[in-house]
Design a protein around this motif. Structure first.
Motif, PDB file in Angstrom:
ATOM      1  N   SER A 176       0.858  -1.184   0.000  1.00  0.00           N
ATOM      2  CA  SER A 176       0.000   0.000   0.000  1.00  0.00           C
ATOM      3  C   SER A 176       0.888   1.225   0.000  1.00  0.00           C
ATOM      4  N   THR A 177       0.459   2.253  -0.716  1.00  0.00           N
ATOM      5  CA  THR A 177       1.224   3.494  -0.789  1.00  0.00           C
ATOM      6  C   THR A 177       0.332   4.618  -1.286  1.00  0.00           C
ATOM      7  N   ASP A 178       0.706   5.836  -0.944  1.00  0.00           N
ATOM      8  CA  ASP A 178       0.034   7.020  -1.483  1.00  0.00           C
ATOM      9  C   ASP A 178       0.845   7.670  -2.591  1.00  0.00           C
ATOM     10  N   ASP A 179       2.008   7.103  -2.911  1.00  0.00           N
ATOM     11  CA  ASP A 179       2.908   7.667  -3.909  1.00  0.00           C
ATOM     12  C   ASP A 179       2.627   7.020  -5.263  1.00  0.00           C
ATOM     13  N   ALA A 180       2.136   7.793  -6.227  1.00  0.00           N
ATOM     14  CA  ALA A 180       1.737   7.251  -7.525  1.00  0.00           C
ATOM     15  C   ALA A 180       2.924   6.682  -8.291  1.00  0.00           C
ATOM     16  N   LEU A 181       4.083   7.329  -8.205  1.00  0.00           N
ATOM     17  CA  LEU A 181       5.249   6.839  -8.931  1.00  0.00           C
ATOM     18  C   LEU A 181       5.744   5.522  -8.340  1.00  0.00           C
ATOM     19  N   LEU A 182       5.804   5.444  -7.002  1.00  0.00           N
ATOM     20  CA  LEU A 182       6.213   4.182  -6.369  1.00  0.00           C
ATOM     21  C   LEU A 182       5.217   3.068  -6.693  1.00  0.00           C
ATOM     22  N   ALA A 183       3.933   3.398  -6.718  1.00  0.00           N
ATOM     23  CA  ALA A 183       2.919   2.395  -7.041  1.00  0.00           C
ATOM     24  C   ALA A 183       3.115   1.876  -8.461  1.00  0.00           C
ATOM     25  N   ALA A 184       3.372   2.773  -9.407  1.00  0.00           N
ATOM     26  CA  ALA A 184       3.573   2.361 -10.798  1.00  0.00           C
ATOM     27  C   ALA A 184       4.810   1.477 -10.924  1.00  0.00           C
ATOM     28  N   THR A 185       5.870   1.833 -10.209  1.00  0.00           N
ATOM     29  CA  THR A 185       7.096   1.038 -10.258  1.00  0.00           C
ATOM     30  C   THR A 185       6.857  -0.343  -9.656  1.00  0.00           C
ATOM     31  N   ALA A 186       6.129  -0.408  -8.545  1.00  0.00           N
ATOM     32  CA  ALA A 186       5.827  -1.694  -7.917  1.00  0.00           C
ATOM     33  C   ALA A 186       4.985  -2.569  -8.846  1.00  0.00           C
ATOM     34  N   ARG A 187       4.016  -1.966  -9.519  1.00  0.00           N
ATOM     35  CA  ARG A 187       3.187  -2.735 -10.457  1.00  0.00           C
ATOM     36  C   ARG A 187       4.040  -3.293 -11.608  1.00  0.00           C
ATOM     37  N   GLU A 188       4.975  -2.493 -12.062  1.00  0.00           N
ATOM     38  CA  GLU A 188       5.872  -2.934 -13.133  1.00  0.00           C
ATOM     39  C   GLU A 188       6.731  -4.105 -12.664  1.00  0.00           C
ATOM     40  N   LEU A 189       7.292  -4.000 -11.476  1.00  0.00           N
ATOM     41  CA  LEU A 189       8.186  -5.031 -10.975  1.00  0.00           C
ATOM     42  C   LEU A 189       7.469  -6.355 -10.748  1.00  0.00           C
ATOM     43  N   ARG A 190       6.228  -6.314 -10.243  1.00  0.00           N
ATOM     44  CA  ARG A 190       5.527  -7.576  -9.953  1.00  0.00           C
ATOM     45  C   ARG A 190       5.017  -8.254 -11.221  1.00  0.00           C
ATOM     46  N   ASN A 191       5.133  -7.584 -12.367  1.00  0.00           N
ATOM     47  CA  ASN A 191       4.592  -8.112 -13.622  1.00  0.00           C
ATOM     48  C   ASN A 191       5.686  -8.195 -14.685  1.00  0.00           C
ATOM     49  N   CYS A 192       6.832  -8.768 -14.298  1.00  0.00           N
ATOM     50  CA  CYS A 192       7.922  -9.048 -15.237  1.00  0.00           C
ATOM     51  C   CYS A 192       8.489  -7.801 -15.906  1.00  0.00           C
ATOM     52  N   GLY A 193       8.388  -6.661 -15.226  1.00  0.00           N
ATOM     53  CA  GLY A 193       8.947  -5.431 -15.774  1.00  0.00           C
ATOM     54  C   GLY A 193       8.112  -4.792 -16.858  1.00  0.00           C
ATOM     55  N   ARG A 194       6.859  -5.204 -16.987  1.00  0.00           N
ATOM     56  CA  ARG A 194       5.984  -4.651 -18.032  1.00  0.00           C
ATOM     57  C   ARG A 194       5.347  -3.334 -17.583  1.00  0.00           C
ATOM     58  N   ARG A 195       5.014  -2.494 -18.573  1.00  0.00           N
ATOM     59  CA  ARG A 195       4.321  -1.235 -18.313  1.00  0.00           C
ATOM     60  C   ARG A 195       3.018  -1.187 -19.089  1.00  0.00           C
ATOM     61  N   PRO A 196       2.002  -0.553 -18.514  1.00  0.00           N
ATOM     62  CA  PRO A 196       0.726  -0.422 -19.236  1.00  0.00           C
ATOM     63  C   PRO A 196       0.912   0.319 -20.551  1.00  0.00           C
ATOM     64  N   GLY A 197       0.194  -0.129 -21.584  1.00  0.00           N
ATOM     65  CA  GLY A 197       0.248   0.539 -22.868  1.00  0.00           C
ATOM     66  C   GLY A 197       1.316   0.019 -23.806  1.00  0.00           C
ATOM     67  N   PHE A 198       2.163  -0.883 -23.338  1.00  0.00           N
ATOM     68  CA  PHE A 198       3.206  -1.457 -24.176  1.00  0.00           C
ATOM     69  C   PHE A 198       2.882  -2.924 -24.462  1.00  0.00           C
ATOM     70  N   ASP A 199       3.649  -3.507 -25.363  1.00  0.00           N
ATOM     71  CA  ASP A 199       3.391  -4.887 -25.766  1.00  0.00           C
ATOM     72  C   ASP A 199       3.786  -5.870 -24.661  1.00  0.00           C
ATOM     73  N   TRP A 200       3.212  -7.073 -24.739  1.00  0.00           N
ATOM     74  CA  TRP A 200       3.435  -8.113 -23.729  1.00  0.00           C
ATOM     75  C   TRP A 200       4.917  -8.456 -23.593  1.00  0.00           C
ATOM     76  N   TYR A 201       5.660  -8.408 -24.686  1.00  0.00           N
ATOM     77  CA  TYR A 201       7.071  -8.765 -24.633  1.00  0.00           C
ATOM     78  C   TYR A 201       7.984  -7.552 -24.535  1.00  0.00           C
ATOM     79  N   ASP A 202       7.465  -6.440 -24.056  1.00  0.00           N
ATOM     80  CA  ASP A 202       8.288  -5.277 -23.716  1.00  0.00           C
ATOM     81  C   ASP A 202       8.546  -5.300 -22.212  1.00  0.00           C
ATOM     82  N   HIS A 203       9.815  -5.322 -21.808  1.00  0.00           N
ATOM     83  CA  HIS A 203      10.199  -5.425 -20.402  1.00  0.00           C
ATOM     84  C   HIS A 203      11.167  -4.297 -20.066  1.00  0.00           C
TER      85      HIS A 203
END
Length: 404
Positions: A202-229
């Motif tokens: 849990s966090t109130d920091d949007a940037l930390l939240a986005a980074t955590a989401r990226e890390l738990r999902n194989c380095g992926r970011r929303p809006g990019f292809d499945w094989y972009d890490h």
């Protein structure tokens, strides 16, 4: 009355609790076909519900509480060359997660009343390489978040709350997991909110939240292809089945919190009157204690009772599922004492005195390990008047003649 005759015959409430809510939630997931994925409806629904419960801006689910700590530190850039202050009276994961990101855990002693981190010991442990403090809310009671947050702010350190014991606990009216840069959560099978396994941040920091989401999902970011890490993350995603079970359990949590508090109030009052028994202190700023454990100190030298192990065995025979707490301070475990980790990656050096684990002086933790008894949280889901079975069993087990 010999200890072979149980005081408590009726079963204690079982754990985990479940009813048709879990069955229906799982049925919906099965029929939906959305069994996995960070965007699965059940996963998103639980993340929103738990964020609302905590009054946090973001909740990021993951596979377990250990991984959540690793993700938190990685997201903040903590790694080789850094030191992280942790308590010695905690489960292995609090400190092993630090090693997993190639940082070094530094152990600071605990408060003798609450067994949470002693803020004065934290100050003494801060060095030039310190980057963060992990505060464990032991047994469900918040650590001293006023002082710890102030210390971290003044020293430029990150504060991570290890809230694995503390679902629903509150400090001055604010739920834990919302004071530091990250709150870390475990949903393992024994926890007060469980999906069998699972974890979250849990966090109130949007940037930390986005980074955590990226890390738990194989380095992926929303809006990019499945094989972009984009980063070195992992497949640390919660399943939709676990999320569905967690949502059902979350609906029951407030009532369970109230019941545990009521039962613990009876135990605090009545056990304190017994010779050689001392419940842990409750800080006046703890507005909700989650009571993942009910812990108390047992001092046979004051009561003439048997040694700790025999006392707990007697309680078990009497129908109370008591166990000794952690058997030794965490730095006495071979992993740390023998430095069975990658000393090169962590940049450990012999001159780093805070991390000479075999030489640490932790007198409060040593005594806690020698005299503490744990009762599981499901026991506190009985009716408050049933706590007299516990009180009577403790009185009998601590009596030298009855235990002979």
């Amino acid at each position: 009355m010999p200890t072979s005759n149980p005081v408590r015959v009726k079963p204690w409430p079982s754990w985990p609790l479940h009813d048709t809510a879990e069955a229906e939630a799982l049925r919906q997931v099965v029929e939906s076909g959305e069994w996995n994925g960070v965007d699965a409806s059940a996963v998103l629904a639980f993340e929103r519900a738990y964020a609302g419960f905590l009054d946090a801006e973001h909740v990021i689910t993951c596979t377990n509480g250990t991984v959540s700590l690793e993700i938190a530190m990685t997201a903040m850039g903590i790694g080789s060359g850094d030191e992280v202050i942790v308590p010695p009276y905690t489960f292995l994961a609090t400190a092993s997660a630090v090693l997993k990101v190639n940082a070094l855990p530094v152990f600071a002693d605990i408060d003798p009343g609450t067994y949470n981190l002693d803020p004065d010991a934290v100050v003494a442990a801060i060095g030039p390489r310190t980057s963060a403090v992990i505060a464990v809310h032991f047994a469900g009671q918040p650590a001293d978040l006023d002082r710890l947050r102030d210390i971290c702010a003044r020293q430029g350190l990150a504060l991570i709350e290890d809230s694995a014991h503390a679902h629903g606990a509150a400090w001055n009216g604010q739920l834990v997991g919302t004071f530091g840069q990250f709150g870390s959560w475990s949903f393992q099978g024994s926890k007060n909110l469980t999906g069998g396994e699972g974890g979250a941040l849990s966090t109130d920091d949007a940037l930390l939240a986005a980074t955590a989401r990226e890390l738990r999902n194989c380095g992926r970011r929303p809006g990019f292809d499945w094989y972009d890490h984009f980063s070195l993350g992992g497949n640390w995603r919660l399943t939709a089945f676990q999320a569905a079970v967690l949502s059902a359990g979350l609906a029951r949590l407030p009532e369970q919190l109230a019941r545990r508090e009521a039962c613990a109030e009876v135990l605090d009052r009545e056990l304190a009157a017994l010779p050689g028994i001392a419940p842990l202190a409750r800080d006046a700023r703890t507005t909700v204690h989650a009571h993942h454990l009910y812990a108390f100190r047992y001092r046979p030298e004051e009561s003439g009772g048997p040694p700790l192990e025999e006392f707990c065995t007697a309680l078990q025979r009497l129908g109370v599922p008591a166990t000794p707490g952690y058997p030794r301070p965490l730095p006495r475990q071979p992993l740390f004492a023998e430095r069975n980790f990658d000393v090169k990656a962590t940049a450990w050096r012999p001159e780093h005195q805070p991390t000479r684990y075999d030489e640490l002086n932790l007198p409060v933790c040593e005594r806690a390990c020698a005299e503490t008894v744990w009762l599981p949280h499901n026991l506190l889901l009985a009716d408050p008047e049933e706590m007299w079975d516990v009180v009577n069993a403790v009185a009998l087990a601590g009596n030298a003649e009855a235990s002979a």
